[in-house]
Write an enzyme that holds these catalytic residues in place. Sequence first.
Site, short mmCIF file in Angstrom:
data_model
loop_
_atom_site.label_atom_id
_atom_site.label_comp_id
_atom_site.label_asym_id
_atom_site.label_seq_id
_atom_site.Cartn_x
_atom_site.Cartn_y
_atom_site.Cartn_z
N THR A 41 -61.00 -50.51 -7.47
CA THR A 41 -62.17 -51.09 -8.11
C THR A 41 -61.96 -52.56 -8.45
OG1 THR A 41 -61.33 -50.02 -10.07
CG2 THR A 41 -63.26 -49.04 -9.05
N HIS A 46 -52.77 -53.83 -11.85
CA HIS A 46 -52.32 -54.57 -13.02
C HIS A 46 -51.21 -53.80 -13.71
CE1 HIS A 46 -54.74 -51.76 -15.33
NE2 HIS A 46 -55.73 -51.98 -14.47
N HIS A 49 -50.79 -50.03 -14.00
CA HIS A 49 -50.44 -49.19 -12.87
C HIS A 49 -48.93 -49.07 -12.66
CE1 HIS A 49 -54.58 -50.54 -11.63
NE2 HIS A 49 -54.67 -49.25 -11.40
N LYS A 83 -63.03 -43.99 -20.33
CA LYS A 83 -63.93 -45.14 -20.43
C LYS A 83 -65.11 -44.77 -21.31
CE LYS A 83 -62.28 -47.01 -16.31
NZ LYS A 83 -61.53 -45.77 -16.01
N ARG A 87 -69.00 -47.56 -15.13
CA ARG A 87 -68.51 -48.69 -14.38
C ARG A 87 -69.59 -49.28 -13.51
NH1 ARG A 87 -63.20 -46.95 -11.35
NH2 ARG A 87 -61.94 -46.92 -13.22
N GLN A 172 -62.08 -35.64 -6.96
CA GLN A 172 -60.64 -35.82 -7.06
C GLN A 172 -59.91 -34.50 -6.81
OE1 GLN A 172 -59.24 -38.40 -10.17
NE2 GLN A 172 -57.21 -37.48 -10.17
N ASP A 193 -54.39 -40.04 -18.64
CA ASP A 193 -55.86 -39.99 -18.66
C ASP A 193 -56.37 -39.19 -17.46
OD1 ASP A 193 -54.88 -41.96 -16.96
OD2 ASP A 193 -56.67 -43.19 -17.12
N LYS A 228 -53.27 -52.63 -26.06
CA LYS A 228 -53.09 -52.11 -24.72
C LYS A 228 -52.08 -52.95 -23.96
CE LYS A 228 -57.42 -49.85 -23.72
NZ LYS A 228 -58.73 -50.06 -23.12
N LYS A 231 -52.71 -56.57 -21.74
CA LYS A 231 -53.97 -57.25 -22.01
C LYS A 231 -53.65 -58.57 -22.67
CE LYS A 231 -56.80 -54.16 -20.54
NZ LYS A 231 -57.54 -54.41 -19.32
N THR A 232 -54.08 -59.63 -22.07
CA THR A 232 -53.86 -60.93 -22.68
C THR A 232 -55.23 -61.48 -23.04
OG1 THR A 232 -54.08 -62.16 -20.63
CG2 THR A 232 -51.91 -61.30 -21.16
#
Length: 409
Positions: A41, A46, A49, A83, A87, A172, A193, A228, A231-232
């Site tokens: 997606t 990132h 993963h 989420k 999305r 899935q 998750d 998290k 995350k910046t």
Amino acid sequence: MMAGLEELRARDFIQQCTNIDGLEKLLESDTVSFYCGFDPTGPSLHVGHLVPLFAMAHLNRAGHRPIALVGGGTALIGDPSGKTEMRKMQTKEQIASNAQSIKNQIAKFIDFDGGSAIMVDNYEWLGGLNYIDFLRDIGRHFSVNRMLSFETYKMRLETGLSFIEFNYQLLQSYDFLTLYQREGCRLQVGGDDQWGNIVSGADLTRRIEGVEVYGLTFPLVARSDGKKMGKTEKGSLFLDPGLTPPYEFFQYWRNVADPDVEKFLKLYTFLPLEQIKELSGLKDSEINRAKEVLAYELTAIVHGKETAEKAREAAAAAFSSAAGSTDAIPSIEIPRSEIEAGIQVLDLFSRTNLCSSRSEARRLVVQGGASVNDKKVEEVEAVIDAGWVEDGVITLKAGKKRFFQIRVV
RNA sequence: GGGGAGAUUCCCGAGUGGUCAAAGGGGGCAGACUGUAAAUCUGUUGGCUACGCCUUCGAAGGUUCAAAUCCUUCUCUCCCCA
């Protein structure tokens, strides 16, 4: 030759398993094909993963066969797990291009060339699926009552869940079944998750094929401050050097909190456990050494050794005025003529990533956080000219640890 | 299909005609303290040709000297009933 879960267990990778003893026996007795899905997606994987990637690599090293599944089909729908909002729908073209870049990134962790590891895209079997057939063959095995009892959906029932997302679990699960049928895949792994989706897939496969397949999840890593991972202020920390420069990537790990060091070394490096123990046992400022190792090791895996060296060298030079090349520090080029004419500090800072506007640059200067070549900028009106150039470079600093270079050309 | 509620600056969330670039919290940034850590305290947090100007309060119009606040239409979201 074959090894079980001991490495993963020792490094705290294991969160939940459908049948840990059964899985252990299976892994010890045979080469097991296992899969992990990645959603294309975005254009890059990132930091979130990384855990599954390392886990796959460990299993791979233990003699098992990884199947990296790129969700080209499911990405057209979007997984609601974890989420709170739906999305955005993406075009097939976007997803296909994302899938390609993600494949290259996974390849840094798993050897697709020499080994038996493979990469598949579920669009292959989901793309042409016939709705009626799917409902008859697969849909009948799913109980809505049961699905609604999953935590994932409970949460979304509060805010709204579209039917298309609700279907995600079926798709899935169908992936797992298909991979069992095609590749003899007996295990699906993923972040915690994914637990609900993984269990469903294992159930479906058992019902239809009458075999036990396994599911294993990894912890969703959070930093000790509760934020998290990765995350910046600018968003996620990506593995793609174009989206997150390796220097920045290195610095992120170099700056992790003390209590996270051991955990991260275990999860995000291949270093032997004894060494990790030694490193994370360091006290006070000494633990900075462990952070350097963490940052270097991980950057080397993701971006290559050479790039990692450069990042390390540049950081050392910037922070401790040690000798060394600062090439890896983010930079822009500015023509000599422009510098000679003089540029206002505010303009100079706002042209870099350090500040996004002149107002922000002004604030920085007023609050005493801006320096040029390590000299604090006192005046908002200050002008930087050719006199500031040292070895073709002007070094800007915002706050205590954000560096930027102006290369004069 | 019927009825109700709502969309505010990065996020949550006040504000219901001028005193609003918009309370408060979170986050971010900066300063002090440090170890390129954590915690804490302080300041700051739309933009600019900067004690003034410009653009913002779902979208488009309108009323008014003056609107985030009133009216109209539209889009989207949530809730209840069917």
